[in-house]
Design a protein around this motif. Structure first.
Motif, PDB file in Angstrom:
ATOM      1  N   UNK A   1       0.827  -1.205   0.000  1.00 11.89           N
ATOM      2  CA  UNK A   1       0.000   0.000   0.000  1.00 11.89           C
ATOM      3  C   UNK A   1       0.859   1.252   0.000  1.00 11.89           C
ATOM      4  N   UNK A   2       1.882   1.261   0.839  1.00  9.45           N
ATOM      5  CA  UNK A   2       2.671   2.478   0.992  1.00  9.45           C
ATOM      6  C   UNK A   2       3.436   2.800  -0.281  1.00  9.45           C
ATOM      7  N   UNK A   3       4.133   1.802  -0.789  1.00 11.83           N
ATOM      8  CA  UNK A   3       5.006   2.090  -1.926  1.00 11.83           C
ATOM      9  C   UNK A   3       4.233   2.133  -3.235  1.00 11.83           C
TER      10      UNK A   3
ATOM     11  N   UNK B   1      10.346  -0.626  -5.188  1.00 12.34           N
ATOM     12  CA  UNK B   1      10.973   0.686  -5.378  1.00 12.34           C
ATOM     13  C   UNK B   1      10.268   1.484  -6.469  1.00 12.34           C
ATOM     14  N   UNK B   2       9.804   0.785  -7.509  1.00 14.54           N
ATOM     15  CA  UNK B   2       9.285   1.532  -8.648  1.00 14.54           C
ATOM     16  C   UNK B   2       7.962   2.230  -8.317  1.00 14.54           C
ATOM     17  N   UNK B   3       7.380   1.970  -7.153  1.00 10.01           N
ATOM     18  CA  UNK B   3       6.253   2.757  -6.663  1.00 10.01           C
ATOM     19  C   UNK B   3       5.019   2.640  -7.538  1.00 10.01           C
ATOM     20  N   UNK B   4       4.439   3.778  -7.921  1.00  6.33           N
ATOM     21  CA  UNK B   4       3.149   3.753  -8.619  1.00  6.33           C
ATOM     22  C   UNK B   4       3.272   3.255 -10.047  1.00  6.33           C
ATOM     23  N   UNK B   5       4.469   2.943 -10.483  1.00  6.54           N
ATOM     24  CA  UNK B   5       4.662   2.226 -11.737  1.00  6.54           C
ATOM     25  C   UNK B   5       3.772   0.979 -11.772  1.00  6.54           C
TER      26      UNK B   5
END
Lengths: 499, 630, 112
Positions: free
Chosen positions: A264-266, A487-491
């Motif tokens: 959820x966070x990343x 790491x790539x997040x919302x990717x």
């Protein structure tokens, strides 16, 4: 990869078949559940090879409710992070179900155990592969409720007490998560995680956004038993039957707590060290507190399983330090630690079962006066402990080194020093049991029991082999890809919605 | 399959076969060690001509150059010799089959460590080696004497911690530069390089046993039998530790680019020489005494490598070889003595030279070699180290007299210590019960005699054989000749002197010794009261004004890194348990309603009461909300 | 706004009960209150003023509908809540059998 729903469907099927079929022959429940966990293990290893063919994410639309143009239906999304979690869950549940065949001779009502066990596995697998926020909550609750019941499985005084406390605290976490989901739905009018990520990416981060994040963090920190939300863990994990302790400590808190939170966070809220450094500092500080306080409490414990339970809190602290540093190396360390700790701590908790059966107690003082020798369990225990404490060449060594390197890379040298020193403390408190319980010079040798021994050998083999091939195989093919997914997040949202 | 895989795999397989059928024969172990030695010779011969690298399964990357080829040869030789020795020595030992198997594995993995061609391979082998060593030490934990558990935990803690740091250093390099091979000559001028250099040296120091990470060697000597001592601390770990130190100092990094680090090595070296030899002087137990000398000799190697002067480095490397030879010989001969007498206390031994002539000769040669008596090999390498230290003045390093002084003083004290040891084991009065002792059999005396012979050979033919043949080609720089010492000439002169002395002894007046009764206060002293053991020789040193305090510290374990760690941890534990709890109690009891819950809560965090847990949890969410929203 | 306020009040009552009550059954009731308040909140989210139920046959003009999804979700949540409550109460009864008390402060065999 359209077999994805099987990860939850198979154990659910087993859970409903067992009460029916075990009326015919009780041992049938052993067979059904072991077949199912084996199948799940095969499926998850198969996915390890299959996923690269499908790219970074595979999306399964349940009931062909197309995700495009409006993501209304429920989806399962399977990316490298889910792959890692599914692999860990099914490795350990395979070992635990194998172990339980002989272990359950101590209990009546086999089929009840197996039903609950498979429900828990279904819930955990569901958490790891779901792409829908409410579904996440449902799966968390499925696994949580079955774990409450399993903690109380022995129906002794202490078991019931631990289960009650665990339920109240765990359900508060569940309700908080539900409240946060309600707020998220109120704000975005969607439940698809990728769609939520897109919606949040467009908006500014107001107080409501942070309120939602605080609620989620609170809920998942309780589930993952980080200090100061850890109180239920020593009770629940020390009172559950040995295989359940192993499942709870090894994967439950990580899947339901760490994995869900970091997803959820990343990936959904797109936080990273640049835009939310105070959030990650919070995780970092709580992580360090956990390491320090739980480590010292563990040193003073006089109960076999309670010591291991406090050690789990301390190790969860390590994972959160890795998430809090939030750079590539530290997250690689945290994810590897999820893997290594699942196998290592699972192994340690499993050894508690035969020891308790032989000696009739888990009090370390009583055990040190126990007359028989338990060399095999001692060797297995010590190997697991060495791995957990981060001694090369075992698997547990690499996470620690990656975490320290991550701290150095993140210019947090004080963190690196704390991590280094406290991994020695880990060695100290874990080897305390080896020293006091397993080092007898004379006495009759305790014979190992078949399925228990096989499950031990399986885990020891994994710890050793994966340690040897960590840098060359495990890290590049599994863990660094999972780290990339974090790491790539919302990717993540883009990858899911492009399908 | 090339020699590289076979070198490592064959001992493992044959060792396993040997383990399976060990109730019958021990030949498989032999065969493993011999094949290992055979392939080591082959690789050594190849390495003389050409540098070879080889990748296996994309995981392991082996490479061999002249330096590693030469170290490999000797690791393999020691594995073979000491295995021969231990098969006889541990014949009646209960768990010998596991022991032999681990022994072979350690030899094979040690070879692999030397052959490692990049950082990852080194990490893998180094890690496996540590766990094997802990296994083999763990065996003797209960098998032998008291205090075994402590010795085991202590050695493994020190080795584990320092290996952890070493691997951390290597890992730091790995994430900064990728998977490096070992001949890049990186300059030591940025933080990452310096930090990783220091971390790796810590690992090397613990492996080789330099102060302050030495204390595992004397400790484990109480537990492990002589062949294990001769193999692991005395030869294998020295070879590996110093090899790696040399490798990182002049191949991976270039130590000459950092003046401070050079002095760091030299200071560690000098302190090690002097402190360890002082500790050795007062030991009363053969094995422990020898192990302190093992530590002391490491100082010369570190000092030599730290000089950065080619001749000094060559001296350090040569000393590594020599030390491995004579120190394992000393441990083995001590083991031979223990084999019959079952005794390692110096005061209980004596006069064994006539009973065990071969053992005595081997011991004497090695003792003279370690003391640096010309023309034996120990003298030669020490001499080269001295020269390196003296050359330091050309670089303007004016600390060199201190280094030189400690090195020379160390050498003198070593001689003194071995005079005492030789006297009290082999000369002097022989206790009654040892009169029937015979020489040990062939497979026990052969390895030590061979090693003693090597000591002699490498001393007399120092320049043609080891120095020009092994040492100089292994180093990456040109080394200036030094011509004012002719070992062969010196040897001939010394032999002449001995012959002259012998002739005088044969024909001269000293032939007869008059024996007279001894009277004390008019009473005739009984035979047994005349026994004078050598272990009191240097006890006055302990009472010298300045050294006294130092010894007290040393005996209490104040030089001991491990003790510091345990003290720190128990201190912290106490701090958390007592002090912090107490202070919290004081503070919170002052505040009204909130404080009551808080105080009870933190006094015993896990109070067993659900509402307390819930209260803390709700305070937790309030704090999270405050931090995140505001 | 008023219904939401009611939600919050219900929530606070639930927290009060869980934190201060010593009786296991009362704690369970407090827990149920908490659950209801969250469910209520969820149900309110879908509500729109003057909107119709989202059931239609022939729609000729644009109309305002209430959001049906929260109701579906709340149903699921209620079922889950039912499960947890049942388990909680049965464990509480079993505790009473063993400890002969409902007082949570007496049930503290597991500590430190």
């Amino acid at each position: 990869m359209n077999y994805l729903p099987l990860f939850t469907a198979l154990p659910l099927l087993g859970a409903f078949l067992i009460p029916l079929l075990s009326k015919i022959w009780e041992r049938l429940s052993d067979i059904i559940s072991n077949v199912i966990t084996t199948l799940l293990l095969i499926l998850s290893v198969y996915s390890l090879f299959l996923l690269p063919i499908f790219g970074k994410v595979y999306v399964y639309e349940i009931g062909k409710w197309a995700i495009k143009p409006i993501p209304l239906g429920i989806v399962f999304t399977f990316d490298n992070l889910s792959l890692l979690m599914v692999l860990v869950i099914n490795l350990l549940s395979f070992a635990c179900s194998l172990y339980s065949i002989t272990y359950l001779d101590n209990y009546t009502a086999r089929w009840k155990f197996w039903t609950l066990f498979l429900l828990m596995v279904a819930g955990l697998n569901g958490v790891a592969i779901t792409g829908d926020l409410f579904n996440l909550f449902v799966f968390i609750e499925i696994s949580a409720i079955s774990s409450y019941a399993l903690v109380a499985f022995g129906v002794e005084k202490e078991d019931l007490e631990a289960s009650f406390k665990y339920q109240i605290i765990g359900e508060i976490a569940g309700l908080t998560i539900l409240l946060a989901i309600a707020l998220i739905y109120a704000k975005t009018s969607t439940l698809n995680m990728a769609d939520i990520a897109n919606t949040f990416a467009k908006e500014s981060k107001g107080p409501l956004f942070w309120f939602i994040i605080s609620l989620l963090t609170f809920g998942f920190l309780i589930k993952s038993a980080l200090f100061p939300f850890h109180f239920w863990l020593p009770d629940a994990h020390s009172q559950a039957p040995a295989p359940i302790s192993a499942m709870l400590s090894g994967i439950f808190i990580k899947v339901v707590g760490v994995y869900a939170l970091s997803r959820l966070i990343f990936n959904i809220f797109g936080l990273n060290r640049l835009n939310a450094s105070h959030y990650f500092n919070l995780l970092l500080i709580l992580g360090i507190f956990s390491i320090v306080i739980a480590g010292f409490i563990a040193l003073k414990q006089e109960n076999y399983k309670r010591l291991l339970a406090y050690s789990t809190i301390s190790q969860v602290g390590y994972i959160f330090v890795g998430l809090g540093l939030a750079n590539f190396w530290s997250i690689t360390g945290a994810l590897s630690l999820i893997f290594a700790h699942a196998l290592g701590k699972g192994l340690l908790f499993l050894t508690a079962g035969p020891v308790e059966k032989e000696a009739g107690s888990l009090d370390i003082h009583l055990l040190s006066n126990f007359k028989k020798r338990m060399s095999f369990y001692g060797i297995v225990y010590t190997l697991g402990a060495l791995s957990l404490a981060g001694i090369p060449p075992f698997l547990g060594f690499f996470p620690k080194i990656f975490l320290i390197l991550g701290a150095i890379k993140g210019k947090r040298f004080e963190v690196a020093i704390i991590l280094g020193i406290f991994s020695l403390l880990t060695l100290a408190y874990l080897l305390k049991i080896t020293n006091k319980v397993f080092t007898k010079k004379e006495g009759e040798e305790v014979k190992g029991v078949s399925s228990i021994v096989i499950s031990f050998l399986f885990l020891v083999f994994l710890i050793f082999i994966l340690g040897l091939f960590y840098l060359n195989y495990l890290e590049p093919n599994l863990i660094s890809k999972a780290t990339e997914a974090v790491i790539s997040g919302v990717e993540y949202a883009r990858l899911v919605l492009i399908k | 399959m090339s020699s590289f895989e076979l070198l490592i795999i064959l001992p493992i397989i044959l060792g396993f076969l040997g383990y399976l059928i060990s109730f019958l024969r021990n030949e498989f172990y032999f065969l493993g060690a011999i094949l290992n030695f055979y392939y080591a010779i082959r690789i050594f011969l190849i390495s003389r001509k050409i540098e070879v690298t080889r990748k296996i399964f994309n995981i392991l990357n082996f490479s061999v150059d002249k330096l590693s080829g030469f170290v490999l040869l000797f690791i393999s030789l020691f594995t073979l010799l000491i295995l021969i020795y231990s098969i006889r020595y541990l014949k009646y030992y209960e768990k010998k089959k596991e022991y032999f198997y681990y022994f072979l594995l350690i030899g094979a993995i040690g070879c692999g460590t030397v052959l490692a061609g990049d950082i990852l391979t080194l990490i893998i082998f180094w890690g496996i080696l540590l766990s094997l060593i802990s296994l083999i030490f763990g065996f003797f934990q209960y098998a032998t004497k008291e205090g075994g558990e402590f010795a085991f935990v202590k050695s493994i803690s020190i080795l584990g911690f320092s290996d952890f740091l070493l691997i951390l250093g290597l890992g730091l390099l790995f994430i900064s530069y990728g998977n490096l091979s070992f001949n890049l000559k990186l300059p030591l001028n940025n933080t990452i390089n310096i930090l990783s250099f220091i971390l790796i040296t810590i690992g090397c120091f613990a492996k080789a046993g330099a102060i302050p990470l030495h204390s595992w060697i004397p400790e484990i000597s109480k537990v492990a039998p002589a062949p294990t001592m001769a193999f692991i601390p005395a030869s294998l770990d020295k070879l590996l530790g110093i090899y790696l130190l040399l490798r990182i100092s002049y191949y991976l990094f270039d130590l000459n680019t950092n003046f401070v680090l050079k002095n760091y090595l030299m200071i560690i070296g000098s302190i090690t020489i002097l402190a360890a030899v002082l500790m050795a002087l007062i030991q009363k137990e053969v094995m422990k005494l020898l192990s302190y000398h093992t530590v002391s000799q490491v100082g010369y190697m570190v000092l030599g490598i730290g000089t950065g002067i080619p001749i000094g480095i060559a001296g350090g490397l040569f000393h590594m070889l020599n030390n491995a030879i004579y120190k394992s010989c000393l441990f083995l001969t001590a083991g031979q003595v223990e084999f019959w007498t079952k005794e390692t206390k110096i005061e209980k031994l004596g006069g064994l030279a006539p009973n065990m002539p071969i053992t005595f000769t081997s011991f004497l040669i090695s003792a003279l070699a370690i003391s640096g008596i010309p023309p034996l090999n120990g003298f030669f390498s020490k001499w080269m180290v001295y020269q390196g230290v003296i050359y330091l003045y050309k670089e303007g390093n004016y600390l060199f007299p201190l280094y030189l002084l400690s090195a020379m003083l160390g050498s003198i004290l070593t001689l003194a210590s071995f005079l005492k040891l030789t006297h009290s084991i082999f000369l002097g009065e022989r206790p009654k019960e040892y009169e029937k002792i015979k020489e040990v059999n062939f497979s026990l005396w052969f390895p030590s005699a061979l090693l003693a012979f090597l000591s002699l050979l490498f001393g007399i033919l120092a320049i043609p054989l080891p120095i020009k043949g092994l040492i100089y080609p292994s180093l990456p720089f040109r080394i200036e000749e030094f011509g004012f010492w002719q070992p062969l000439l010196a040897f001939i002169l010394i032999v002449l002197g001995v012959i002259v002395g012998f002739v005088i002894y044969l024909f001269g007046a000293v032939k007869k010794v008059e024996r007279k009764d001894i009277f004390v206060g008019g009473e005739l002293l009984k035979e047994e009261e005349r026994h004078f053991s050598g272990d009191q020789f240097y006890s006055p040193i302990k009472e010298a004004p300045l050294l006294e305090k130092g010894y007290e510290f040393g005996e209490e374990g104040s030089f001991d890194f491990y003790n510091y760690l345990t003290a720190i941890f128990s201190g912290f534990s106490l701090l958390f348990k007592e002090v912090i709890d107490y202070i919290l109690e004081l503070i919170y009891h002052q505040i009204a309603y909130f404080s009551e819950i808080f105080g009870g809560l933190l006094r015993k965090i896990q109070s067993g009461i659900l509402s307390d847990y819930l209260f803390v949890i709700f305070i937790g969410i309030i704090i999270i909300l405050l931090i995140l929203i505001l | 706004m008023l219904p939401y306020l009611g939600c919050i009040i219900l929530f606070l009552i639930g927290i009060y009960a869980i934190l201060t009550k010593r009786n296991l059954i009362k704690i369970a009731i407090g827990f149920c209150l908490l659950e209801y308040s969250v469910n209520l909140f969820f149900a309110f989210i879908g509500y729109k003023k003057d909107a119709l139920a989202p059931i239609y046959a022939n729609l000729s003009q644009a109309r305002n509908f209430v959001d049906p999804i929260p109701q579906a979700l709340v149903l699921t949540a209620i079922v889950i809540g039912l499960g947890t409550t049942a388990l909680l109460l049965s464990v509480a009864l079993r505790i009473y059998e063993k400890y002969k008390t409902f007082d949570i402060k007496e049930i503290k065999r597991l500590k430190e």
